[in-house]
Motif scaffolding. Structure first.
Motif, mmCIF file in Angstrom:
data_model
loop_
_atom_site.group_PDB
_atom_site.id
_atom_site.type_symbol
_atom_site.label_atom_id
_atom_site.label_comp_id
_atom_site.label_asym_id
_atom_site.label_seq_id
_atom_site.Cartn_x
_atom_site.Cartn_y
_atom_site.Cartn_z
ATOM 1 N N VAL A 58 7.422 -3.869 -2.887
ATOM 2 C CA VAL A 58 5.931 -3.634 -2.653
ATOM 3 C C VAL A 58 5.019 -4.773 -3.191
ATOM 4 O O VAL A 58 3.963 -5.405 -2.545
ATOM 5 C CB VAL A 58 5.405 -2.320 -3.162
ATOM 6 N N TRP A 59 5.256 -5.088 -4.555
ATOM 7 C CA TRP A 59 4.416 -6.372 -5.204
ATOM 8 C C TRP A 59 4.726 -7.440 -4.355
ATOM 9 O O TRP A 59 3.690 -8.363 -4.342
ATOM 10 C CB TRP A 59 4.890 -6.384 -6.867
ATOM 11 N N GLU A 61 5.526 -8.254 -1.098
ATOM 12 C CA GLU A 61 4.610 -8.063 -0.116
ATOM 13 C C GLU A 61 3.110 -8.160 -0.598
ATOM 14 O O GLU A 61 2.551 -8.941 0.526
ATOM 15 C CB GLU A 61 5.020 -6.673 0.611
ATOM 16 N N THR A 62 2.657 -7.573 -1.478
ATOM 17 C CA THR A 62 1.074 -7.617 -1.708
ATOM 18 C C THR A 62 0.407 -8.820 -2.249
ATOM 19 O O THR A 62 -0.286 -9.320 -1.825
ATOM 20 C CB THR A 62 0.942 -6.451 -2.739
ATOM 21 N N LEU A 63 1.391 -9.508 -3.151
ATOM 22 C CA LEU A 63 0.766 -10.684 -3.822
ATOM 23 C C LEU A 63 1.206 -11.965 -2.804
ATOM 24 O O LEU A 63 0.544 -12.902 -3.072
ATOM 25 C CB LEU A 63 1.621 -10.946 -5.223
ATOM 26 N N CYS A 67 8.602 -10.701 1.250
ATOM 27 C CA CYS A 67 9.938 -10.217 -0.058
ATOM 28 C C CYS A 67 11.084 -10.949 0.696
ATOM 29 O O CYS A 67 11.453 -10.645 1.737
ATOM 30 C CB CYS A 67 9.822 -8.757 -0.082
ATOM 31 N N LEU A 100 -5.210 -6.208 -8.997
ATOM 32 C CA LEU A 100 -5.793 -5.446 -7.914
ATOM 33 C C LEU A 100 -6.706 -4.278 -8.381
ATOM 34 O O LEU A 100 -6.765 -3.256 -8.024
ATOM 35 C CB LEU A 100 -4.969 -4.681 -6.986
ATOM 36 N N HIS A 103 -8.568 -2.509 -5.579
ATOM 37 C CA HIS A 103 -7.763 -1.895 -4.575
ATOM 38 C C HIS A 103 -6.569 -1.176 -4.926
ATOM 39 O O HIS A 103 -5.525 -1.132 -4.422
ATOM 40 C CB HIS A 103 -7.051 -3.190 -3.830
ATOM 41 N N GLU A 106 -5.511 1.534 -2.244
ATOM 42 C CA GLU A 106 -4.781 0.945 -1.378
ATOM 43 C C GLU A 106 -3.347 0.740 -1.904
ATOM 44 O O GLU A 106 -2.368 1.012 -1.102
ATOM 45 C CB GLU A 106 -5.212 -0.276 -0.678
ATOM 46 N N PHE A 107 -3.475 0.113 -3.017
ATOM 47 C CA PHE A 107 -1.816 -0.067 -3.604
ATOM 48 C C PHE A 107 -0.936 1.270 -3.566
ATOM 49 O O PHE A 107 0.066 1.327 -3.386
ATOM 50 C CB PHE A 107 -2.178 -0.766 -4.895
ATOM 51 N N ARG A 110 -0.049 2.334 -0.399
ATOM 52 C CA ARG A 110 1.301 1.439 0.129
ATOM 53 C C ARG A 110 2.522 1.872 -0.770
ATOM 54 O O ARG A 110 3.443 1.992 -0.026
ATOM 55 C CB ARG A 110 0.924 -0.027 -0.254
ATOM 56 N N CYS A 111 2.397 2.267 -2.026
ATOM 57 C CA CYS A 111 3.627 2.780 -2.699
ATOM 58 C C CYS A 111 4.266 4.184 -2.169
ATOM 59 O O CYS A 111 5.251 4.322 -2.001
ATOM 60 C CB CYS A 111 3.406 3.046 -3.931
#
Length: 145
Positions: A58-59, A61-63, A67, A100, A103, A106-107, A110-111
């Motif tokens: 997840v991190w 993809e987010t950053l 992945c 974030l 955000h 939103e995070f 997503r988790c």
């Protein structure tokens, strides 16, 4: 009376002032897995992990927008009995490795979505710090029954 696995990324990123590069993601995943594997032998019925490789995906993809496949595969191979998913209803605590601040919801969403997509069992932990602790203890006790 058991063991706890720290977040491998935190120790690694302490060396860079919190800066994370896409090339760090596979190292973070392998380091997290190795730390868990080495400590699980000393666990007393339960092992607590600050994070896991699924969250690393997840991190990533987010950053970085993606992945590595190897990390995704590693995340799917590992499963845990219960996740404690922390809500964002407490004040933001800034440190060099927190991202974030604007955000958080939103995070969190997503988790939760990733946990649902992967069929992972979780309990949302919210409320005051004392309520969070109480809920966490109750969830782990229920899981162990």
């Amino acid at each position: 009376d058991t063991v706890y696995v720290s977040e491998f990324a935190r120790g690694l990123l302490d060396l860079t002032g919190g800066r994370c590069d896409a090339s760090d993601i596979p190292l973070i995943a392998r380091g997290q897995a190795a730390a868990e594997d080495s400590l699980v032998r000393r666990a007393n019925r339960v092992i607590f992990c600050d994070t896991d490789i699924l969250l690393t995906t997840v991190w990533s993809e987010t950053l970085f927008g993606d992945c590595p496949t190897s990390v995704r595969e590693m995340a799917l191979q590992r499963n845990y009995d219960l996740y404690l998913l922390l809500d964002v209803d407490v004040p933001w605590v800034d440190d060099a490795q927190r991202f974030l601040p604007l955000h958080r919801q939103e995070f969190f969403n997503r988790c939760r979505e990733v946990l649902d997509q992967n069929g992972r069992r979780y309990v949302v932990i919210r409320g005051s710090w004392a309520e969070r602790l109480e809920t966490s203890i109750a969830a782990v006790r229920t899981m162990m029954e």
